[in-house]
Design a protein around this motif. Structure first.
Motif, PDB file in Angstrom:
ATOM      1  N   GLN A 118     -23.527  26.952  48.948  1.00  0.00           N
ATOM      2  CA  GLN A 118     -22.436  26.393  48.164  1.00  0.00           C
ATOM      3  C   GLN A 118     -22.298  27.125  46.844  1.00  0.00           C
ATOM      4  O   GLN A 118     -23.280  27.615  46.288  1.00  0.00           O
ATOM      5  N   LEU A 119     -21.077  27.175  46.371  1.00  0.00           N
ATOM      6  CA  LEU A 119     -20.782  27.717  45.052  1.00  0.00           C
ATOM      7  C   LEU A 119     -20.532  26.529  44.133  1.00  0.00           C
ATOM      8  O   LEU A 119     -19.702  25.669  44.425  1.00  0.00           O
ATOM      9  N   VAL A 120     -21.264  26.465  43.039  1.00  0.00           N
ATOM     10  CA  VAL A 120     -21.116  25.382  42.077  1.00  0.00           C
ATOM     11  C   VAL A 120     -20.300  25.914  40.901  1.00  0.00           C
ATOM     12  O   VAL A 120     -20.690  26.882  40.254  1.00  0.00           O
ATOM     13  N   VAL A 121     -19.147  25.290  40.652  1.00  0.00           N
ATOM     14  CA  VAL A 121     -18.247  25.723  39.599  1.00  0.00           C
ATOM     15  C   VAL A 121     -18.232  24.657  38.499  1.00  0.00           C
ATOM     16  O   VAL A 121     -17.863  23.513  38.745  1.00  0.00           O
ATOM     17  N   THR A 122     -18.664  25.051  37.317  1.00  0.00           N
ATOM     18  CA  THR A 122     -18.595  24.172  36.157  1.00  0.00           C
ATOM     19  C   THR A 122     -17.379  24.605  35.356  1.00  0.00           C
ATOM     20  O   THR A 122     -17.371  25.684  34.770  1.00  0.00           O
ATOM     21  N   ALA A 123     -16.326  23.748  35.378  1.00  0.00           N
ATOM     22  CA  ALA A 123     -15.059  24.158  34.778  1.00  0.00           C
ATOM     23  C   ALA A 123     -14.444  23.085  33.901  1.00  0.00           C
ATOM     24  O   ALA A 123     -13.241  22.868  33.917  1.00  0.00           O
ATOM     25  N   GLY A 124     -15.270  22.373  33.153  1.00  0.00           N
ATOM     26  CA  GLY A 124     -14.740  21.430  32.189  1.00  0.00           C
ATOM     27  C   GLY A 124     -14.514  20.029  32.713  1.00  0.00           C
ATOM     28  O   GLY A 124     -14.006  19.179  31.991  1.00  0.00           O
ATOM     29  N   TYR A 125     -14.860  19.751  33.969  1.00  0.00           N
ATOM     30  CA  TYR A 125     -14.748  18.405  34.502  1.00  0.00           C
ATOM     31  C   TYR A 125     -16.063  17.662  34.260  1.00  0.00           C
ATOM     32  O   TYR A 125     -17.075  18.268  33.914  1.00  0.00           O
ATOM     33  N   VAL A 141     -18.150  24.144  46.192  1.00  0.00           N
ATOM     34  CA  VAL A 141     -17.279  24.784  47.172  1.00  0.00           C
ATOM     35  C   VAL A 141     -18.164  25.347  48.274  1.00  0.00           C
ATOM     36  O   VAL A 141     -19.088  26.120  48.000  1.00  0.00           O
ATOM     37  N   ASP A 142     -17.892  24.950  49.531  1.00  0.00           N
ATOM     38  CA  ASP A 142     -18.652  25.479  50.654  1.00  0.00           C
ATOM     39  C   ASP A 142     -18.222  26.911  50.926  1.00  0.00           C
ATOM     40  O   ASP A 142     -17.033  27.203  51.006  1.00  0.00           O
ATOM     41  N   ILE A 143     -19.200  27.792  51.119  1.00  0.00           N
ATOM     42  CA  ILE A 143     -18.910  29.196  51.431  1.00  0.00           C
ATOM     43  C   ILE A 143     -18.904  29.330  52.947  1.00  0.00           C
ATOM     44  O   ILE A 143     -19.913  29.063  53.596  1.00  0.00           O
ATOM     45  N   PRO A 144     -17.775  29.714  53.560  1.00  0.00           N
ATOM     46  CA  PRO A 144     -17.720  29.829  55.015  1.00  0.00           C
ATOM     47  C   PRO A 144     -18.584  30.976  55.523  1.00  0.00           C
ATOM     48  O   PRO A 144     -18.895  31.917  54.790  1.00  0.00           O
TER      49      PRO A 144
END
Length: 179
Positions: A102-109, A115-118
């Motif tokens: 998985q990609l973990v995105v920290t974007a101000g939320y 996000v699952d990487i296919p």
């Protein structure tokens, strides 16, 4: 006839193309890709040259002719050299991180977005703010990059958000103080 559709595709020596039951299967050093082809479009391989011909002059078949040829060409190029998308994230505290598949995105939320990487797609992180997505399937790489960008689109005043590395965001002027 379609200008793109009628141009032949040269198949590299380390790539094999198999055609069976209206399915084109391309195998190369980076993997195997397959795509179904409409019934009224014929795909032939002779002497390492692939040609795409249409068997009908219907409007829908004409529309698919060049598209199918472009998809097959992208498949052949993708199994030899991977397709890449480079992204960057801008903002205070914004970053990318990999956690297993998985990609973990920290974007101000409040919570980070996972996000699952296919399968068939690789993600690598240079620094915390730069992400490279690569894989043999051009559509899969582009769709994953688009989904990641949708998490936090770049805003037009400060430019904070997720963008492609070569994307230019024209910044707007903010409010001006009254004199």
């Amino acid at each position: 006839m379609s200008r793109i559709g009628k141009s032949p595709i040269t198949i590299p020596s380390n790539v094999t193309v198999e055609i069976a039951n209206n399915t084109v299967k391309v195998t190369g050093p980076l993997g195997t890709l397959s795509r179904s082809v409409p019934m009224k479009i014929n795909v032939e391989v002779k002497d390492n040259i692939l040609t795409v011909n249409r068997l009908s002059e219907d409007k829908k078949v004409k529309a698919c002719h060049g598209t199918i040829r472009a998809h097959i060409n992208n498949m052949i190029q993708g199994v030899v050299t991977p397709w890449k998308k480079q992204m960057e994230i801008r903002g205070t505290g914004y970053k990318f991180a990999l956690k297993g598949n998985q990609l973990v995105v920290t974007a101000g939320y409040i919570n980070p977005v996972n996000v699952d990487i296919p399968s068939g797609v690789q993600c690598s992180i240079d620094e915390d703010t730069k992400l490279t997505i690569s894989g043999a399937d051009k559509e899969l790489v582009g769709q994953l990059a688009s989904n990641i960008r949708k998490i936090r689109k770049p805003e037009p005043y400060k430019g904070k958000g997720i963008r492609y590395a070569d994307e230019f965001i024209k910044l707007k002027a903010g409010k001006t103080a009254k004199a």
